[in-house]
Write an enzyme that holds these catalytic residues in place. Structure first.
Site, PDB file in Angstrom:
ATOM      1  N   LEU A  17       0.817  -1.211   0.000  1.00 25.69           N
ATOM      2  CA  LEU A  17       0.000   0.000   0.000  1.00 25.69           C
ATOM      3  C   LEU A  17       0.851   1.261   0.000  1.00 25.69           C
ATOM      4  O   LEU A  17       0.415   2.309  -0.450  1.00 25.69           O
ATOM      5  CB  LEU A  17      -0.915   0.005   1.235  1.00 25.69           C
ATOM      6  CG  LEU A  17      -1.927  -1.142   1.317  1.00 25.69           C
ATOM      7  CD1 LEU A  17      -2.657  -1.104   2.653  1.00 25.69           C
ATOM      8  CD2 LEU A  17      -2.919  -1.054   0.167  1.00 25.69           C
ATOM      9  N   ALA A  21      10.078   5.389   5.758  1.00 28.16           N
ATOM     10  CA  ALA A  21      11.519   5.446   6.016  1.00 28.16           C
ATOM     11  C   ALA A  21      12.063   4.107   6.512  1.00 28.16           C
ATOM     12  O   ALA A  21      13.191   3.736   6.234  1.00 28.16           O
ATOM     13  CB  ALA A  21      11.812   6.541   7.036  1.00 28.16           C
ATOM     14  N   TYR A  22      11.241   3.359   7.253  1.00 23.65           N
ATOM     15  CA  TYR A  22      11.718   2.137   7.893  1.00 23.65           C
ATOM     16  C   TYR A  22      11.195   0.847   7.264  1.00 23.65           C
ATOM     17  O   TYR A  22      11.553  -0.240   7.680  1.00 23.65           O
ATOM     18  CB  TYR A  22      11.346   2.136   9.377  1.00 23.65           C
ATOM     19  CG  TYR A  22      12.054   3.200  10.181  1.00 23.65           C
ATOM     20  CD1 TYR A  22      13.417   3.443  10.008  1.00 23.65           C
ATOM     21  CD2 TYR A  22      11.362   3.959  11.122  1.00 23.65           C
ATOM     22  CE1 TYR A  22      14.069   4.414  10.747  1.00 23.65           C
ATOM     23  CE2 TYR A  22      12.015   4.934  11.874  1.00 23.65           C
ATOM     24  CZ  TYR A  22      13.363   5.156  11.675  1.00 23.65           C
ATOM     25  OH  TYR A  22      14.009   6.117  12.419  1.00 23.65           O
ATOM     26  N   VAL A  25       4.135  -0.698   3.950  1.00 19.24           N
ATOM     27  CA  VAL A  25       2.811  -1.023   4.471  1.00 19.24           C
ATOM     28  C   VAL A  25       2.158  -1.965   3.472  1.00 19.24           C
ATOM     29  O   VAL A  25       2.071  -1.660   2.284  1.00 19.24           O
ATOM     30  CB  VAL A  25       1.944   0.242   4.644  1.00 19.24           C
ATOM     31  CG1 VAL A  25       0.563  -0.134   5.191  1.00 19.24           C
ATOM     32  CG2 VAL A  25       2.625   1.235   5.569  1.00 19.24           C
ATOM     33  N   LYS A  40       1.932  -2.407   8.808  1.00 14.80           N
ATOM     34  CA  LYS A  40       3.160  -1.642   8.665  1.00 14.80           C
ATOM     35  C   LYS A  40       4.322  -2.516   9.120  1.00 14.80           C
ATOM     36  O   LYS A  40       4.339  -2.999  10.254  1.00 14.80           O
ATOM     37  CB  LYS A  40       3.060  -0.378   9.526  1.00 14.80           C
ATOM     38  CG  LYS A  40       4.113   0.667   9.293  1.00 14.80           C
ATOM     39  CD  LYS A  40       3.762   1.934  10.083  1.00 14.80           C
ATOM     40  CE  LYS A  40       4.760   3.052   9.867  1.00 14.80           C
ATOM     41  NZ  LYS A  40       4.364   4.276  10.603  1.00 14.80           N
ATOM     42  N   ASP A 132       3.821  15.779  11.356  1.00 13.65           N
ATOM     43  CA  ASP A 132       4.127  15.512   9.945  1.00 13.65           C
ATOM     44  C   ASP A 132       2.833  15.453   9.138  1.00 13.65           C
ATOM     45  O   ASP A 132       2.609  14.537   8.356  1.00 13.65           O
ATOM     46  CB  ASP A 132       4.917  14.211   9.790  1.00 13.65           C
ATOM     47  CG  ASP A 132       5.577  14.087   8.409  1.00 13.65           C
ATOM     48  OD1 ASP A 132       5.766  15.140   7.748  1.00 13.65           O
ATOM     49  OD2 ASP A 132       5.897  12.958   8.003  1.00 13.65           O
TER      50      ASP A 132
END
Length: 456
Positions: A17, A21-22, A25, A40, A132
């Protein structure tokens, strides 16, 4: 089930999806019911510092229950991987509803902005700052309601009535408040500023500046009141400009608070489709055309069991989480054919694809469209690479000199090739601009006769 990976008993990994950054999803789909949850995935081996971030993110998300916040279901930890399970927002991302350089009609912008303010006001009532806020982190459910997502940079700024100043410089530069970049700052005005920038994007289809600092001439012009001949401001009506002047004030103490926003004429006046006049009508016409494109779909059979509406149970952290969310067939797509899902004997109804503009069907073979895209990349001096699964990753620099990365996946459906574009890194509006250019370049091979036009 061919081509799919079983994640836990009866649950399979579906389409990606999005990316962060890590990690990424992914959709997780129940084999028997077709219901789904967004998962995630955070790779701890690649990002050893991420585990603490995950703990903080999930602790904050667990506190939140609001119709305009993506629902948190739970977390699962493994030695090298963390999994966060969230509500699947099947309406896609808000940025996909924004036509580059056009935006959307005021009635649409007002609807989403009101829902955004409702969600952010709730966050602040819980002492949480998002930090954010941007269209890429605003999702839409199946009923077109806005859901705030991605709490990776969120923090608690007020506890037991005591507020602390924040010091971490974080966020996405065009959306970040000026004080965040220069000193300790109050949480609420910083989030309010980001909401204001989002409203500019909704109304004008572009961002006003790269960053709100003295070296940015567009920001200085706004701050000095010398902006009326500049874009995006010259696109906006007086009511919208009046509203934004109160929100995008350099001084955080003078900036509109939530209570002020909710009382402003722009916010309380109910705009309708027939309200806008003059220049806005032209923008609305462009948006309507974009809506028609967005709603182009090729009807496909539903996933077996999708008519089941019973809630299902998912065991996370030893707890049971119940939810009821049907998966759209488009999200079940992998880089393989849909044979396991489209057996005619099991299908009785049809459902359109998830509403996204950044895809099209082509009337040529997969190998040919891959060659066309690679040739286009070479012509535009886009860097590109093709992985072993046939996914093309395209890398370029956008108009703001920022990195823009997106991926192109090719899926065979009923004898046609679906070419699906997804943003990997960068600004959503710049991604849409790049996609539109590619779509125009491929117009001669885009399949139109087999598509069905429908209104939301």
């Amino acid at each position: 089930m061919p081509g799919m990976t079983e994640f836990v008993d009866g649950w399979f990994l579906g389409h990606t999806l999005g990316e962060g950054a890590y990690g990424e999803v992914k959709l997780v789909i129940n084999k028997s019911t077709g219901e789904a949850v967004a998962m995630k995935m955070i790779d701890i081996e690649k990002h050893p510092d991420a585990r603490q971030t995950v703990r903080k993110e999930t602790a904050i998300h667990r506190m939140l229950t609001n119709p305009n916040i993506v629902q948190y279901f739970g977390k699962r930890s493994e030695p090298n991987m963390e999994y966060i399970f969230l509500e699947y927002a099947s309406g896609g991302e808000l940025f996909d509803r924004i036509e580059p350089d056009v935006g959307m009609p005021m009635w649409g912008a007002q609807k989403y902005f009101r829902q955004l303010i409702s969600g952010v006001e709730y966050l602040h009532s819980r002492g949480v700052a998002h930090r954010d806020l941007k269209p890429e982190n605003l999702l839409l459910d199946n009923n077109d309601n806005l859901k705030i997502s991605d709490f990776g940079l969120a923090t608690i700024y007020r506890m037991q009535g005591k507020e602390r100043l924040l010091e971490k410089k974080c966020g996405t530069l065009p959306y970040v408040a000026p004080e965040v970049l220069v000193r300790a700052y109050h949480a609420e005005p910083a989030d309010v500023w980001s909401c204001g920038i989002i409203l500019v994007a909704l109304l004008a289809g572009e961002l006003p500046w790269d960053h709100p600092l003295a070296e940015c001439p567009e920001y200085v012009a706004w701050k000095d009141g010398k902006y009326m001949s500049l874009t995006p401001w010259k696109k906006l009506d007086n009511s919208s400009l009046s509203f934004l002047r109160k929100i995008l004030i350099d001084s955080s103490s003078a900036r509109y608070k939530m209570s002020d926003i909710k009382q402003h004429r722009w916010f309380v006046t109910n705009f309708t489709k027939g309200d806008e006049r003059g220049a806005r009508n032209q923008l609305n016409q462009a948006y309507t055309e974009a809506e028609n494109l967005r709603n182009v779909c090729l009807s496909q059979p539903e996933f077996p069991g999708m008519d089941c509406t019973d809630s299902i149970q998912f065991n996370l952290d030893g707890r049971q989480f119940s939810f009821s969310q049907p998966a759209h067939v488009e999200d079940l797509l992998l880089g393989t054919q849909l044979q396991a899902f489209t057996q005619a004997s099991q299908q009785n109804s049809f459902q359109r694809l998830v509403r996204r503009m950044t895809r099209f069907f082509v009337k040529i073979e997969c190998g040919e469209i891959v060659k066309r895209l690679i040739k286009y990349c070479e012509k535009e001096n886009y860097a590109h690479r093709v992985n072993e699964s046939g996914v093309i990753t395209i890398l370029t620099i956008d108009r703001r000199k920022m990195s823009l990365v997106f991926k192109v996946t090719f899926i065979e459906m009923n004898g046609n090739i679906l070419v699906d574009f997804r943003l990997s890194k960068g600004d959503g509006l710049e991604f849409k601009r790049a996609f539109i250019k590619i779509r125009c370049a491929m117009e001669d091979v885009i399949l139109k006769s087999s598509m069905v036009y429908s209104r939301s």
